[in-house]
Design an enzyme around this catalytic site. Structure first.
Site, PDB file in Angstrom:
ATOM      1  N   GLY A  44       4.638  -8.861 -27.854  1.00 23.88           N
ATOM      2  CA  GLY A  44       5.455  -9.321 -26.753  1.00 23.88           C
ATOM      3  C   GLY A  44       4.717 -10.816 -26.241  1.00 23.88           C
ATOM      4  O   GLY A  44       5.703 -11.570 -25.654  1.00 23.88           O
ATOM      5  N   ASP A 103       1.782  -4.267 -16.763  1.00 19.78           N
ATOM      6  CA  ASP A 103       2.734  -3.382 -16.103  1.00 19.78           C
ATOM      7  C   ASP A 103       1.927  -2.026 -15.645  1.00 19.78           C
ATOM      8  O   ASP A 103       1.210  -1.998 -14.459  1.00 19.78           O
ATOM      9  CB  ASP A 103       3.932  -3.157 -17.182  1.00 19.78           C
ATOM     10  CG  ASP A 103       4.961  -2.254 -16.513  1.00 19.78           C
ATOM     11  OD1 ASP A 103       4.802  -1.441 -15.489  1.00 19.78           O
ATOM     12  OD2 ASP A 103       5.949  -2.170 -17.159  1.00 19.78           O
ATOM     13  N   PHE A 152      12.687  -3.982 -15.113  1.00 19.75           N
ATOM     14  CA  PHE A 152      12.395  -4.211 -16.324  1.00 19.75           C
ATOM     15  C   PHE A 152      12.919  -5.621 -16.774  1.00 19.75           C
ATOM     16  O   PHE A 152      14.146  -6.014 -16.477  1.00 19.75           O
ATOM     17  CB  PHE A 152      13.305  -3.202 -17.230  1.00 19.75           C
ATOM     18  CG  PHE A 152      12.951  -3.111 -18.869  1.00 19.75           C
ATOM     19  CD1 PHE A 152      11.913  -2.215 -18.925  1.00 19.75           C
ATOM     20  CD2 PHE A 152      13.625  -3.853 -19.741  1.00 19.75           C
ATOM     21  CE1 PHE A 152      11.514  -2.351 -20.435  1.00 19.75           C
ATOM     22  CE2 PHE A 152      13.195  -3.834 -20.983  1.00 19.75           C
ATOM     23  CZ  PHE A 152      12.188  -3.024 -21.360  1.00 19.75           C
TER      24      PHE A 152
HETATM   25  C1  PRP Z   1       4.512  -4.377 -23.593  1.00 22.00           C
HETATM   26  C2  PRP Z   1       3.967  -5.831 -23.415  1.00 22.00           C
HETATM   27  C3  PRP Z   1       2.384  -5.447 -22.976  1.00 22.00           C
HETATM   28  C4  PRP Z   1       2.490  -3.950 -22.697  1.00 22.00           C
HETATM   29  C5  PRP Z   1       2.409  -3.845 -21.130  1.00 22.00           C
HETATM   30  O1  PRP Z   1       4.204  -4.067 -25.112  1.00 22.00           O
HETATM   31  O2  PRP Z   1       3.917  -6.520 -24.325  1.00 22.00           O
HETATM   32  O3  PRP Z   1       1.671  -5.481 -24.095  1.00 22.00           O
HETATM   33  O4  PRP Z   1       4.051  -3.318 -22.941  1.00 22.00           O
HETATM   34  O5  PRP Z   1       2.626  -2.346 -20.641  1.00 22.00           O
HETATM   35  P1  PRP Z   1       1.724  -1.806 -19.783  1.00 22.00           P
HETATM   36  O6  PRP Z   1       0.831  -2.540 -19.095  1.00 22.00           O
HETATM   37  O7  PRP Z   1       2.419  -0.651 -19.123  1.00 22.00           O
HETATM   38  O8  PRP Z   1       0.717  -1.058 -21.002  1.00 22.00           O
HETATM   39  P2  PRP Z   1       4.848  -3.156 -25.934  1.00 22.00           P
HETATM   40  O9  PRP Z   1       4.505  -1.742 -26.042  1.00 22.00           O
HETATM   41  O10 PRP Z   1       6.440  -3.050 -25.637  1.00 22.00           O
HETATM   42  O11 PRP Z   1       4.993  -3.875 -27.445  1.00 22.00           O
HETATM   43  P3  PRP Z   1       5.528  -5.309 -27.717  1.00 22.00           P
HETATM   44  O12 PRP Z   1       4.466  -6.073 -27.253  1.00 22.00           O
HETATM   45  O13 PRP Z   1       5.724  -5.326 -29.229  1.00 22.00           O
HETATM   46  O14 PRP Z   1       7.007  -5.575 -27.000  1.00 22.00           O
END
Ligand code: PRP
Length: 178
Positions: A44, A103, A152
């Site tokens: 991300g 998040d 979201f």
């Molecule tokens: C998303 C985002 C953060 C994480 C935050 O990654 O990129 O790394 O979630 O969420 P949290 O604070 O609830 O842990 P995701 O797991 O969707 O993977 P991605 O980066 O490949 O989209």
């Protein structure tokens, strides 16, 4: 792709302006001539990371770590899973972790703990977005781009079902798409 968007939360211009400010804030903290490794949490953070590092004037090493919580077509976290560990040695380095969003904080907590175990000189974190209502008090990001509501969001690296990462702004999708 744009027709799937209900609302733009942060425009391209706002992103560029704030990331330039963040670059100045970060550059003021790190002493020159000490090893700095910028660690990007894939996938991300790719867009934010690539824009942020080009706002920084100092020499730096780049590290990659892959963590995933939201596999497939879901908006619910299943908890962070380490898919690929850090690919460089950060012993004795200052480490700045970069992620797109804070998040629930579980991803950043996990990565911060892993860095602290590696004999680093310091660990800090920069996130583009922080959900103020959800981010737990024990998970700190020293540099924050924008505080946002608990909804979201996609774009500028953030995905839904691995789509929309290439939107140039941060947006909310139309509800019928979830
Ligand atoms: C998303 C985002 C953060 C994480 C935050 O990654 O990129 O790394 O979630 O969420 P949290 O604070 O609830 O842990 P995701 O797991 O969707 O993977 P991605 O980066 O490949 O989209």
């Amino acid at each position: 792709m744009e027709r799937d968007i209900a609302r733009v939360i942060i425009t391209q211009e706002q992103l560029a302006h704030r990331i330039s400010e963040l670059g100045a804030e970060i550059a003021a903290v790190y002493p020159p001539n000490e090893d700095l490794t910028m660690v990007t949490i894939l996938s991300g953070s790719i867009v934010f990371f690539s824009d942020l590092i080009r706002q920084l004037p100092m020499k730096m090493h780049i590290g990659l770590i892959t963590v995933s919580s939201y596999g497939g077509a879901t908006t619910e976290s299943r908890g962070p899973q380490l898919l690929d560990d850090l690919n460089v040695d950060v012993t004795g380095h200052h480490v700045l972790i970069v992620d797109d969003i804070l998040d629930t904080g579980r991803t950043l907590r996990m990565v911060r703990n892993r860095m602290a175990d590696r004999g680093v000189r310091s660990v800090r974190a920069a996130v583009l977005l922080r959900k103020t209502a959800k981010a737990p008090a024990d998970v700190h990001a020293e540099f924050v781009g924008f505080d946002i509501e608990d909804e979201f969001v996609v774009g500028y690296g953030l995905d839904y079902n691995n789509l929309y990462r290439n939107l140039p702004h941060v947006a909310v999708l139309k509800p019928e798409l979830y």
